[in-house]
Scaffold this active site. Structure first.
Site, PDB file in Angstrom:
ATOM      1  N   GLY A 163       0.768  -1.238   0.000  1.00  0.00           N
ATOM      2  CA  GLY A 163       0.000   0.000   0.000  1.00  0.00           C
ATOM      3  C   GLY A 163       0.798   1.287   0.000  1.00  0.00           C
ATOM      4  O   GLY A 163       0.277   2.330   0.393  1.00  0.00           O
ATOM      5  N   ASP A 208       1.733   0.454  -9.082  1.00  0.00           N
ATOM      6  CA  ASP A 208       3.190   0.353  -9.001  1.00  0.00           C
ATOM      7  C   ASP A 208       3.596  -1.092  -8.717  1.00  0.00           C
ATOM      8  O   ASP A 208       4.690  -1.357  -8.266  1.00  0.00           O
ATOM      9  CB  ASP A 208       3.735   1.285  -7.907  1.00  0.00           C
ATOM     10  CG  ASP A 208       5.252   1.392  -7.947  1.00  0.00           C
ATOM     11  OD1 ASP A 208       5.774   1.840  -8.983  1.00  0.00           O
ATOM     12  OD2 ASP A 208       5.913   1.006  -6.955  1.00  0.00           O
ATOM     13  N   LYS A 241       2.646   1.568 -13.872  1.00  0.00           N
ATOM     14  CA  LYS A 241       4.007   1.047 -14.029  1.00  0.00           C
ATOM     15  C   LYS A 241       3.987  -0.129 -14.995  1.00  0.00           C
ATOM     16  O   LYS A 241       3.191  -1.054 -14.853  1.00  0.00           O
ATOM     17  CB  LYS A 241       4.587   0.591 -12.692  1.00  0.00           C
ATOM     18  CG  LYS A 241       6.013   0.069 -12.832  1.00  0.00           C
ATOM     19  CD  LYS A 241       6.669  -0.165 -11.483  1.00  0.00           C
ATOM     20  CE  LYS A 241       6.317  -1.496 -10.899  1.00  0.00           C
ATOM     21  NZ  LYS A 241       7.082  -1.791  -9.672  1.00  0.00           N
TER      22      LYS A 241
END
Length: 699
Positions: A141, A222, A260
């Site tokens: 997170g 990400d 990403k």
């Protein structure tokens, strides 16, 4: 003499130089709309396990060089690679106070795009509007922690979608911000598998419903798979697809996406980028300095979602369904946009090739440096790490403390001591004062005077009993919530259900019983309904006008609410949090005209105030109002020949409250319904209020 360490000015200059190359693509939107042609766009082939021949969108020599350099590291042990990576990367910075480095990378990207990605735009009503974001595959997170921290906690609401297990969110481990407004959702099958079409559809529906059918402002990812060989792009193929699918499905017009990715060499990956370029006004491919130079990591930044057309969303969903249904097949989808379409779009094909070639050259330099660092003779570049960190922290605006650290708040053990940080003993004494009950119509004019100065709120709790209480609540965060016991005049911890509030919160509210009925089956759940507030997640609101306090309470409640958490197999199942509707005394008739009549499973008919339910398994949800709480919001006085109005702060409003309790149904009958009702002297009736208001209007 060893080379001198670099100064802050030199560090800033190097960062600017390293990040100067941002590949961006913008179109003239007056051009014709792209029409999807699945028959010519989709191409099926055998499942691949190498990208060595994927040279349509990258120079062959560059790709071959990268693959050889990466293969030369296969025999180096993991510990040595990690050590060498630290030595060879001059911009290796720590995670600071955040839980992971992902937070730092997002801060880096946010700064690169002038802070326009992770906060509401200047034109929005940030005081009333929440920033809604979606964090995909983002456990534990770090990205969510940064966004919540950057927005001051409850000014943002996150929806986490990730696989349970190793990739799960751990908001309880946040170190610089309050985790209460991150709603982890695991989809239809409650496993969080982001490839499962049923989970995806359930998540899209949930986010859409929770954002008033507008969608989120930001999608962020990400995450990624750890892969030691040269197949990362192939293995990440369906992850790329699902990121693109959500980036066109849950984003409102004007929203952004931070995705990403790794290599973008295959026609499948390039097709996804092409589709995103048609859904956003601008797309960029960048590699921030916080992204390690030897890896193929890069970020696809999509800005200003153009519309909510479902064409591409439905198309990508259908492709994911095929991949999901045939995941064990030897065949695979190789193209999702035809090569002819991409080649004809010269700006796009140049954009992909130029960014791939540039990043490939950068990666080759990074790999050579990493390989050199694995040898004993390597001498790392001199860098003052403390200066580097402090310089970058200032550059990325990370150099201030959070005002919502629940970890720090936990150090104050006792609730009474904690409360005294925000309120004084005089205010606490005010909490002990009971409601004043209205028990005779003769007192209405004397009690209220000017009805324009008063609001009312329907309440369920007219007397505290068991779990049903109306009082002051105090939160230290991490589920540590207390209520003020008016009889014992002390703070007691809330037990029997999970109440999740941001730390540094002091509110006035009630725990009500919300009822849902479907197929003659009745379900009752507890919920917190906020009436007023002193502190909301570290923000002191007590001196604001009552209407503004309630606007902020409504925003606060929306941020905290996790309506479907009870359907997930998690340990955190918080009760719903809502904000009461504030109604003017002059509109009593409007309130009674809008309440619903509901039949309980016992057959009894009751009044109901409807509340929002996000559970498709429920028909609707309501609570039973048992009285009205009147509170004063302002006071009028004559200043010479002019009338002036003074709004009241929390203490004055709280101290002014009057409670009209309904013990008989006839009390709420309209004048037309009361022609044969015998009125009791110690009860107040709706017609008494009608007469009071009518007399005021006449005078």
């Amino acid at each position: 003499m060893p080379p001198a360490k670099q100064t802050a000015e030199q560090i800033n200059a190097r960062v600017a130089e390293a990040q100067s190359q941002i590949y961006q693509l913008e179109y003239d939107r007056s051009t014709s709309k792209v029409v999807i042609e699945p028959d010519t766009w989709i191409q099926i082939g055998h499942r691949k396990n190498t990208i060595a021949d994927e040279t349509n969108f990258c120079e062959a020599a560059l790709l071959d060089n990268i693959l050889q350099l990466k293969s030369s590291l296969d025999e180096v042990n993991v510990q040595q690679i990690r050590k060498s990576r630290l030595m060879s990367n001059p911009f290796e910075v720590s995670k600071g106070e955040f839980m992971t480095r992902a937070a730092i990378k997002i801060a880096n990207l946010d700064a690169m795009f002038d802070w326009g990605l992770c906060q509401l735009s200047d034109g929005s009503d940030s005081e009333k509007e929440l920033l809604y974001f979606v964090d995909i595959f983002g456990g534990p997170g770090g990205c969510s922690e940064y966004i919540l921290w950057r927005n001051g906690g409850w000014n943002a609401k996150g929806f986490g979608f990730t696989t349970k297990g190793d990739y799960e969110f751990q908001p309880e481990m946040f170190r610089v911000g309050a985790p209460e407004t991150l709603d982890s959702f695991y989809g239809h099958n409650d496993n969080g598998n982001i490839f499962d079409p049923d989970n995806i559809r359930d998540f899209i529906d949930y986010v859409t419903q929770q954002t008033d059918n507008l969608g989120a402002h930001l999608v962020i990812c990400d995450g990624g798979f750890y892969v030691k060989n040269n197949c990362q792009e192939i293995i990440s193929k369906q992850l790329y697809l699902c990121l693109a699918l959500l980036a066109v499905s849950v984003i409102r017009p004007g929203g952004n996406a931070i995705l990403k990715v790794f290599d973008l060499y295959t026609p499948f990956s390039v097709g996804l980028v092409y589709i995103l370029s048609k859904c956003y006004a601008r797309i960029s491919i960048v590699k921030p300095v916080t992204s390690r130079p030897a890896n193929s990591e890069r970020y696809l930044i999509c800005q200003n979602r153009l519309n909510c057309d479902r064409t591409f969303s439905d198309y990508l969903y259908s492709i994911n369904r095929v991949l999901w249904d045939h995941k064990h097949s030897g065949c695979d989808i190789q193209h999702i946009v035809s090569a002819e379409v991409i080649e004809k779009d010269t700006p796009f094909s140049n954009f992909i090739r130029n960014s791939n070639n540039y990043l490939a050259r950068c990666q080759i330099k990074g790999l050579k440096k990493l390989i050199a660092a694995t040898t004993d003779s390597y001498k790392p570049e001199p860098m003052d790490q403390k200066l580097l960190q402090s310089t970058l922290w200032r550059l990325w605006k990370l150099d201030h403390k959070s005002n919502l650290s629940s970890i720090a708040d936990d150090k104050i053990k006792y609730a009474a001591d904690y409360a005294l940080q925000f309120i004084d003993s005089k205010t606490i004494n005010l909490f002990s004062a009971p409601d004043v009950s209205i028990n005779t119509k003769k007192s209405l004019s004397k009690l209220f005077g000017n009805p324009l100065e008063w609001n009312f709120i329907p309440v369920d709790v007219t007397a505290n009993q068991g779990k049903s209480i109306r009082t002051i609540f105090l939160s230290k965060g991490n589920g540590n919530v207390y209520f003020f016991d008016q009889n014992e005049k002390e703070w007691q911890q809330v037990k029997g259900f999970q109440l999740i509030l941001s730390p540094r919160t002091i509110i006035y509210g009630e725990i009500v019983e919300e009822i849902s009925i479907k197929d003659n089956k009745q379900k009752v759940v507890n919920a917190l309904h906020i009436i007023d507030a002193i502190m909301l997640g570290g923000v002191n609101v007590r001196s604001f006008p009552l209407s503004k306090r309630l606007d902020l309470c409504n925003k606060f409640a929306k941020a905290l609410n996790r309506p479907l958490a009870v359907r997930n197999s998690t340990t955190v199942k918080p009760v719903p949090v809502r904000c009461k509707e504030l109604l003017p005394m002059m509109d009593l008739d409007g309130f009674f005209n809008n309440v619903s009549i509901n039949q309980l499973s016992s057959g009894t008919k009751v009044l109901g105030c409807d509340v929002q339910s996000c559970d498709k398994l429920e028909s609707k949800r309501f609570y039973i109002p048992r009285g009205l709480l009147f509170v004063r919001h302002s006071q009028h006085s004559m200043a010479g020949s002019k009338m002036s109005e003074r709004t009241l702060e929390f203490g004055k409003t709280f101290g002014s409250r009057y409670l009209w309790i309904w013990t008989k149904t006839s009390q709420i009958y309209s004048s037309a319904q009361c022609f044969d009702v015998v009125k009791e002297d110690n009860l107040v009736y709706r017609m008494d209020f009608d007469e009071f208001v009518a007399k005021f209007e006449k005078d």
